[in-house]
Design a protein around this motif. Structure first.
Motif, PDB file in Angstrom:
ATOM      1  N   GLN A 192    -144.808 -17.900  -2.213  1.00  0.00           N
ATOM      2  CA  GLN A 192    -145.764 -16.806  -2.178  1.00  0.00           C
ATOM      3  C   GLN A 192    -146.352 -16.543  -3.557  1.00  0.00           C
ATOM      4  O   GLN A 192    -147.547 -16.284  -3.693  1.00  0.00           O
ATOM      5  N   ARG A 193    -145.525 -16.626  -4.584  1.00  0.00           N
ATOM      6  CA  ARG A 193    -146.035 -16.416  -5.949  1.00  0.00           C
ATOM      7  C   ARG A 193    -147.016 -17.511  -6.329  1.00  0.00           C
ATOM      8  O   ARG A 193    -148.028 -17.259  -6.965  1.00  0.00           O
ATOM      9  N   GLY A 194    -146.713 -18.751  -5.933  1.00  0.00           N
ATOM     10  CA  GLY A 194    -147.628 -19.857  -6.215  1.00  0.00           C
ATOM     11  C   GLY A 194    -148.958 -19.689  -5.516  1.00  0.00           C
ATOM     12  O   GLY A 194    -150.012 -19.964  -6.076  1.00  0.00           O
ATOM     13  N   THR A 195    -148.939 -19.200  -4.292  1.00  0.00           N
ATOM     14  CA  THR A 195    -150.169 -18.959  -3.544  1.00  0.00           C
ATOM     15  C   THR A 195    -150.980 -17.857  -4.200  1.00  0.00           C
ATOM     16  O   THR A 195    -152.190 -17.968  -4.361  1.00  0.00           O
ATOM     17  N   ASP A 249    -143.750 -25.366   3.207  1.00  0.00           N
ATOM     18  CA  ASP A 249    -143.322 -26.335   4.201  1.00  0.00           C
ATOM     19  C   ASP A 249    -142.449 -25.574   5.191  1.00  0.00           C
ATOM     20  O   ASP A 249    -141.294 -25.240   4.895  1.00  0.00           O
ATOM     21  N   THR A 250    -143.000 -25.263   6.357  1.00  0.00           N
ATOM     22  CA  THR A 250    -142.291 -24.416   7.305  1.00  0.00           C
ATOM     23  C   THR A 250    -141.014 -25.069   7.825  1.00  0.00           C
ATOM     24  O   THR A 250    -140.034 -24.379   8.100  1.00  0.00           O
ATOM     25  N   ARG A 251    -141.010 -26.391   7.929  1.00  0.00           N
ATOM     26  CA  ARG A 251    -139.794 -27.063   8.387  1.00  0.00           C
ATOM     27  C   ARG A 251    -138.653 -26.860   7.398  1.00  0.00           C
ATOM     28  O   ARG A 251    -137.518 -26.561   7.776  1.00  0.00           O
ATOM     29  N   LEU A 252    -138.981 -27.009   6.105  1.00  0.00           N
ATOM     30  CA  LEU A 252    -137.974 -26.807   5.076  1.00  0.00           C
ATOM     31  C   LEU A 252    -137.491 -25.353   5.080  1.00  0.00           C
ATOM     32  O   LEU A 252    -136.291 -25.085   4.953  1.00  0.00           O
TER      33      LEU A 252
END
Length: 128
Positions: free
Chosen positions: A103-106, A80-83
């Motif tokens: 990044q790890r989740g991706t 979430d780029t806003r967060l």
């Protein structure tokens, strides 16, 4: 004996405006990839907007190949780029941790299908 469920007739489901728009979008896609000519597209769009039931809409697309739904949906951004921006302004270390976890989740989601594949069987049989 007088069960009302026995006497009910299956009525066709009425099509909503959103379903009509979805059918028109699919027709436009098929025109864009060359499956329909302009006159075919125009006639089918007119019929789609006049359609009363879902069966009417299904008949318009019956002779066209189906497209997977996931192609039409936008890709979900795992971050979430806003967060991330808010965290970077308020608490930069927290933003860094959030970014690393995302990044790890991706990376895990990309590796997961390979890990679920069955292991190739070895030639030569089993060892005793």
């Amino acid at each position: 004996m007088n069960d009302p469920a026995e006497h009910t007739v299956a009525l066709p489901l009425l099509a909503s405006d959103a379903e009509r728009e979805r059918a028109v979008a699919q027709l436009q896609h098929h025109y864009a990839v060359g499956r329909l000519t302009m006159p075919e597209l125009e006639s089918r769009v007119v019929v789609a907007y006049r359609a009363r039931t879902r069966a009417d809409l299904d008949a318009l697309l019956k002779d066209l190949p189906g497209e997977p739904e996931r192609r039409l949906q936008p890709q979900q951004d795992p971050i979430d780029t806003r967060l991330l921006i808010i965290l970077a302004c308020v608490a930069p270390p927290a933003a860094l941790v959030y970014w690393i976890i995302a990044q790890r989740g991706t990376r895990r989601s990309r590796l997961r299908p390979r890990a679920l594949e069955p292991a190739p069987e070895r030639e030569g049989g089993t060892e005793a």
